[in-house]
Enzyme design. Structure first.
Site, PDB file in Angstrom:
ATOM      1  N   ILE A  12       0.656  -1.280   0.517  1.00 57.48           N
ATOM      2  CA  ILE A  12      -0.205  -0.001  -0.116  1.00 57.48           C
ATOM      3  C   ILE A  12       1.104   1.359  -0.055  1.00 57.48           C
ATOM      4  O   ILE A  12       0.407   2.572   0.144  1.00 57.48           O
ATOM      5  CB  ILE A  12      -0.981  -0.368   1.128  1.00 57.48           C
ATOM      6  CG1 ILE A  12      -0.381   0.097   2.190  1.00 57.48           C
ATOM      7  CG2 ILE A  12      -1.848  -0.868   1.224  1.00 57.48           C
ATOM      8  CD1 ILE A  12      -0.445  -0.068   3.631  1.00 57.48           C
ATOM      9  N   GLY A  15       8.210   3.499   0.326  1.00 57.10           N
ATOM     10  CA  GLY A  15       9.415   5.072   1.619  1.00 57.10           C
ATOM     11  C   GLY A  15      10.810   4.683   0.865  1.00 57.10           C
ATOM     12  O   GLY A  15      10.892   3.083  -0.213  1.00 57.10           O
ATOM     13  N   PHE A  17      13.072   3.550   2.617  1.00 51.45           N
ATOM     14  CA  PHE A  17      14.321   1.871   3.026  1.00 51.45           C
ATOM     15  C   PHE A  17      12.761   1.470   3.704  1.00 51.45           C
ATOM     16  O   PHE A  17      13.071   0.165   3.895  1.00 51.45           O
ATOM     17  CB  PHE A  17      15.131   2.369   4.504  1.00 51.45           C
ATOM     18  CG  PHE A  17      15.720   3.774   3.914  1.00 51.45           C
ATOM     19  CD1 PHE A  17      16.399   3.886   3.568  1.00 51.45           C
ATOM     20  CD2 PHE A  17      15.553   5.300   4.344  1.00 51.45           C
ATOM     21  CE1 PHE A  17      17.905   3.719   3.362  1.00 51.45           C
ATOM     22  CE2 PHE A  17      16.442   6.050   4.048  1.00 51.45           C
ATOM     23  CZ  PHE A  17      17.054   5.851   4.007  1.00 51.45           C
ATOM     24  N   VAL A  20       5.967  -0.584   2.608  1.00 56.68           N
ATOM     25  CA  VAL A  20       4.161  -0.966   3.702  1.00 56.68           C
ATOM     26  C   VAL A  20       3.338  -1.479   3.037  1.00 56.68           C
ATOM     27  O   VAL A  20       2.832  -1.722   2.256  1.00 56.68           O
ATOM     28  CB  VAL A  20       3.571   0.882   4.473  1.00 56.68           C
ATOM     29  CG1 VAL A  20       2.474   0.215   5.158  1.00 56.68           C
ATOM     30  CG2 VAL A  20       4.100   1.511   5.127  1.00 56.68           C
ATOM     31  N   LYS A  35       5.351  -2.447   8.348  1.00 54.12           N
ATOM     32  CA  LYS A  35       5.561  -1.865   7.599  1.00 54.12           C
ATOM     33  C   LYS A  35       7.590  -2.653   7.333  1.00 54.12           C
ATOM     34  O   LYS A  35       7.930  -3.142   8.428  1.00 54.12           O
ATOM     35  CB  LYS A  35       5.821  -0.776   8.348  1.00 54.12           C
ATOM     36  CG  LYS A  35       7.670   0.268   7.213  1.00 54.12           C
ATOM     37  CD  LYS A  35       7.492   1.784   8.099  1.00 54.12           C
ATOM     38  CE  LYS A  35       8.006   1.373   9.530  1.00 54.12           C
ATOM     39  NZ  LYS A  35       8.748   2.277   9.768  1.00 54.12           N
ATOM     40  N   ASP A 149       6.504  17.351  14.942  1.00 51.37           N
ATOM     41  CA  ASP A 149       6.230  17.348  13.196  1.00 51.37           C
ATOM     42  C   ASP A 149       4.728  16.749  13.170  1.00 51.37           C
ATOM     43  O   ASP A 149       4.393  15.987  12.183  1.00 51.37           O
ATOM     44  CB  ASP A 149       6.926  16.374  12.989  1.00 51.37           C
ATOM     45  CG  ASP A 149       7.233  16.117  11.321  1.00 51.37           C
ATOM     46  OD1 ASP A 149       6.315  17.674  10.760  1.00 51.37           O
ATOM     47  OD2 ASP A 149       6.697  15.463  10.910  1.00 51.37           O
TER      48      ASP A 149
END
EC number: 2.7.11.1
Length: 928
Positions: A12, A15, A17, A20, A35, A149
């Protein structure tokens, strides 16, 4: 694919590294997100940060925080099993607000609370999400945690809790998520029939007491607090600014401040002067607007604090406009789970090396990569829908008895390593103009200015002072390298600003013949040849690797998204201390182009090439000052270009000398050791995973490490000066003082060429700096390791390091032997090269090599004479009134100046001889 108690389904998201996948619990059919992190792509430091991130989230159980359910490690991957949030993130929710009425999970919500035409979301939904966000933040603040964040991409949404109790209705949830804890999907506040919000991505989270201040630049630029953008110390109030930006976006549909680059973003915030404007047709209530304005205060002292935020009427009061069916009952049914009454037990077994099921973690290392629009759960179709699965979620029956609940006292969390600074965070113009020697002093002044107002003002003065001192001690380790990190951020911000400037881009189109030096997308991907990521663990090498940078085109997507890249942190405190030790200055920027300086070398060993490999693509970059006379008068812009290029070229020569030392510290790969032809080309891959130093003794390792470190630091100083000069030029350009009369076509063409050439140098400098920092960190670790292996009575053994001889205040202070300086090494090497070249010249051997050696020796000696003034005096033009100039006595400088003059004379004579030989060669060939 089976992963213990879970079956991995379709991908789905992906990234840098990690990948997922959608997953399902084998026995219960409930859904999870898995992940899978490829360990081969992680260096040691990134692994440590990932472990620390998992560790800090142990015991965090809250319905509005995404849970890490399990963590399993194999020989090749780490598999993180997390709660599955079927509605994606808030940014997608806002972006697709016009289609929410067609989605089965949000159809009823839109029917009851339609989105207004002049806003993003209905205020009922906005207040609902805000209540749940504040609940999670209060939970974190009670435990002295700061997220750092907060942004829509990190706020994940699940179907409404009532959808799990709807039976077979149209709004019933068909994808039932696995529960991280008993109350994972029972909201602590808000409306039961609206989507459930959860905070994810704790990659920047750290423990920060209420009166402590942090300095690490992190977070996503569009939602980053201005005090972070200003490189000042900040506290947990930085999260409240981010909350204000998210709240504004939910109300209006776009962030409050937007810009094409980070520098412009900060300027817009400052220019706004706390005047937050809303569209005229925006239907938001006055209470919501007032709360947003209170949160979006530039000065954190004036900003709403956490107690005031948590007690605000928007948070604590009822939601206006809430329908009767959604009015909260007297007691919230937090303990009622949907579906059947039987709870399948969770197995106790673990496969591999797994973390207890109570371990918590955010969704992934690279949130925005993994939960991209293409991977929105709205477009997902599970491979095996749990048609006969009990609707009651599982996972709480086997919770360890010691698992802390929200009602328990706050836990003591370990302080996680500092997070990554964004590769393109903004640098102010005045910071770009600032000289390196005053950087630390002026930054300290700005920190002190802020820190006076940050702690709670209702405390006694003596207690306040005491807490301030304690807070300063708490972040002292961070401050050591934050200065370097800030310098890195400033330089990269300037490089990005220059690369994406319309004027520069226009120059590129008008003067394409200048040829921009392209730079690679990632550090590790382009130079795996000298150090493996497993060994080079320093933060310095990780500043900006792993994310695409702009070459000559304007791709800004990554600017507003946090990416871990190949390495999550910037320059380390140890590197900062090494820089202090060797040069007394702090530097930092990042990059490393695949240059071939190690090819075709003659001497010394390990294929050192004395001629600078500084890029001169298409003749766009000039190398002058080697004895050739200038034929035309140069204008100010051209002189600036020459000064920058000369400084960068000198840094390249010093870098080449440092490479000689560096490569002797790295054992050759087996293929190179057994292949004689490969030994002559040192651009092959080296294996740094081993801990051995080949045939080097411990003393030799320490000596080489010391020499390489001071040489790398010298190269850093020259690279920093190149960037500073370019920054001054860019400031003048923005004031209209550089290009001259824009009406003149010739001046405009010259300005375009100048801009293109300077941009080429700036991008090259940025890349080279990252490479130097990476290797300097490796050398630092080698030096520390070697010093520990020395006999206890050796002067360089750590036990014999006096407090006065060490630099810094940490446990990783670097001490080099007396007399080891870059200037002395460079002088000796230049003298050796010039003497060898003179002998070869007299005997008529390798005259071309003699020319290269002379030029390299001149550059190296010019680097010895280089000062820190920006734009500064040229080599040899020194203030004679000074007894000591940049660590070199005035008398010694005069000796170096005379030696440079002598070598220049030899170079001129040699070139005349080569010219005569070149003229004779065609004649001889004709006679033959």
């Amino acid at each position: 694919m089976s992963l213990g108690r879970y079956t991995r389904l379709d991908e789905i998201g992906r990234g840098s590294f990690a990948t997922v996948y959608q997953g399902v619990h084998t026995k219960t059919g409930t859904y999870v997100a898995i992940k899978s992190v490829n360990l081969s792509k992680l260096n040691k430091k990134l692994k440590e940060n990932l472990s620390s991130e998992i560790h800090i989230l142990k015991g965090l159980y809250h319905p509005h925080i995404v849970a890490l359910i399990d963590c399993q490690e194999t020989s090749s991957h780490i598999h993180l099993v997390m709660e599955y949030c079927a509605l994606g993130d808030l940014s997608l929710f806002i972006k697709r607000r016009d289609t929410l009425g067609d989605h089965r999970y949000t159809r009823d919500m839109i029917a009851k609370y339609p989105n207004p035409p002049g806003g993003a979301l209905n205020e009922v939904v906005v207040r609902h999400f805000l209540k749940q966000l504040s609940s999670a933040l209060k939970f974190l603040r009670d435990r002295n945690l700061i997220h750092r964040d907060i942004k829509p991409q990190n706020l994940l949404l699940c179907p409404s809790p009532s959808s799990y109790r709807s039976g077979a209705g149209s709004g019933a949830a068909t994808v039932v998520p696995f529960k991280g804890c008993e109350d994972s999907f029972n909201p602590a506040t808000g409306v039961d029939s609206l989507p459930l919000l959860k905070i994810a991505d704790f990659g920047f989270a750290r423990s920060l007491p209420a009166t402590s201040l942090a300095e690490t630049l992190c977070g996503s630029p569009l939602y980053m607090a201005p005090e972070i953008l200003r490189y000042e110390k900040y506290d947990a109030k930085a999260d409240l600014w981010s909350v204000g930006t998210v709240l504004y976006e939910m109300v209006v549909g776009k962030p409050p401040f937007r810009a094409t680059n980070h520098v412009e973003l900060l300027r817009k915030i400052e220019k706004g002067e706390d005047r937050i404007k809303f569209p005229e047709d925006n239907p938001a209530s006055d209470a919501i607007k007032a709360l947003i304005r209170a949160l979006l205060k530039r000065n954190p002292v004036e900003r709403l604090n956490f107690p005031e935020f948590f007690e605000n009427e928007v948070i604590t009061g009822p939601i206006p406009g809430l329908l009767a069916d959604d009015q909260p009952s007297i007691s919230r049914h937090r303990s009622v789970d949907p579906g059947t009454t039987e709870v399948p037990p969770r197995p106790d077994s673990r496969s591999g090396t797994s973390v207890p099921s109570g371990t918590r973690r955010e969704r992934e290392v690279n949130r925005e990569d993994v939960y991209s629009p293409r991977s929105s759960p709205r477009n997902q179709k599970p491979s095996t829908p749990p048609t006969s699965t009990p609707m009651r979620r599982v996972g709480s029956t086997d919770r360890p008895p010691s698992a802390p609940k929200e009602s328990e006292p706050p836990m003591a969390y370990p302080q996680r390593p500092n997070a990554v600074s964004h590769a393109t965070a903004p640098g102010r113009q005045e910071l770009l103009d600032r000289k390196a020697t005053t950087t630390a002093i002026e930054r300290q002044r700005s920190r002190n200015t802020y820190s006076e107002g940050s702690p709670r003002l209702d405390q006694p003065a003596d207690k306040l002072k005491e807490e301030q001192e304690r807070a300063a001690q708490d972040v002292a380790f961070e401050r050591d390298y934050v200065v370097v990190e800030k310098r890195a951020v400033e330089v990269n911000a300037f490089a990005d600003e220059l690369a994406h400037s319309p004027r520069i881009q226009g120059g590129l189109s008008r003067a394409a013949q200048a040829g921009a030096i392209s730079r690679r997308a990632t550090v590790q991907g382009a130079t795996p040849t000298l150090s493996s990521p497993q060994t080079t663990t320093g933060k310095a090498m990780q500043v900006f690797s792993g994310r695409s940078r702009a070459d000559s085109t304007h791709h800004r997507q990554a600017s507003y998204e946090r990416r871990y890249g190949q390495s999550p942190t910037s320059a380390t405190s140890a590197i900062s201390k090494a820089l202090n030790m060797a040069s007394g200055r702090l530097f930092g920027m990042g990059f490393s182009p695949p240059l071939t300086i190690t090819k075709g070398g003659r001497s010394p060993p390990l294929a050192y090439n004395p001629f600078p490999a500084y890029p001169t693509a298409h003749g766009s970059l000039m190398i002058i000052g080697d004895g050739a006379k200038s034929q035309v008068a140069l204008d100010e812009d051209t002189k600036t270009v020459q000064v920058i290029e000369e400084c960068a070229t000198r840094s390249d020569v010093v870098y080449g000398f440092a490479e000689v030392k560096y490569k002797q510290l790295i054992p050759l790969a087996p293929s190179i050791q057994t292949d004689p032809s490969a030994k002559s080309n040192m651009s092959g891959v080296r294996d740094t995973a081993g801990s051995t130093d080949g045939d080097l003794t411990v003393d030799a390792t320490v000596t080489l490490s010391e020499e390489a470190l001071v040489l790398y630091v010298k190269a850093l100083s020259l690279l920093a000066k190149s960037m500073d000069i370019a920054g001054v030029w860019w400031t003048r350009k923005n004031r209209g003082e550089t290009f001259g009369d824009p009406v003149m076509s010739r001046a405009d063409t010259t300005g375009a060429l100048v801009g293109t050439r300077i941009n080429n140098v700036v991008q090259w400098v940025r890349n080279r700096f990252n490479e130097v920092l990476e290797k300097a960190e490796f050398v630092r670790l080698k030096l520390i390791e070697g010093q520990k292996r020395l006999p206890p009575d050796h002067p360089s053994h750590p036990s014999n390091h006096s407090v006065t001889s060490s630099l810094g205040a940490g446990s990783t202070d670097i001490v080099v032997s007396s007399g080891v300086t870059a200037e002395k090494l460079m002088y000796d090497r230049a003298l050796e090269m010039s003497r060898a070249a003179a002998i070869n010249e007299l005997t008529g051997e390798d005259l071309a090599g003699c020319e290269i050696a002379y030029v390299t020796a001149i550059r190296m000696l010019e680097a010895v004479l280089e000062d820190d003034e920006v734009p500064g005096l040229g080599p040899g033009k020194v203030d004679t009134s000074k007894d000591m100039y940049d660590g070199v006595p005035a008398e010694d400088r005069q000796v170096v100046v005379k030696l440079v003059s002598s070598i220049r004379g030899r170079l001129q004579a040699l070139r005349k001889k080569l010219a005569i030989l070149a003229k004779r060669a065609p004649t001889a060939s004709v006679n033959v």
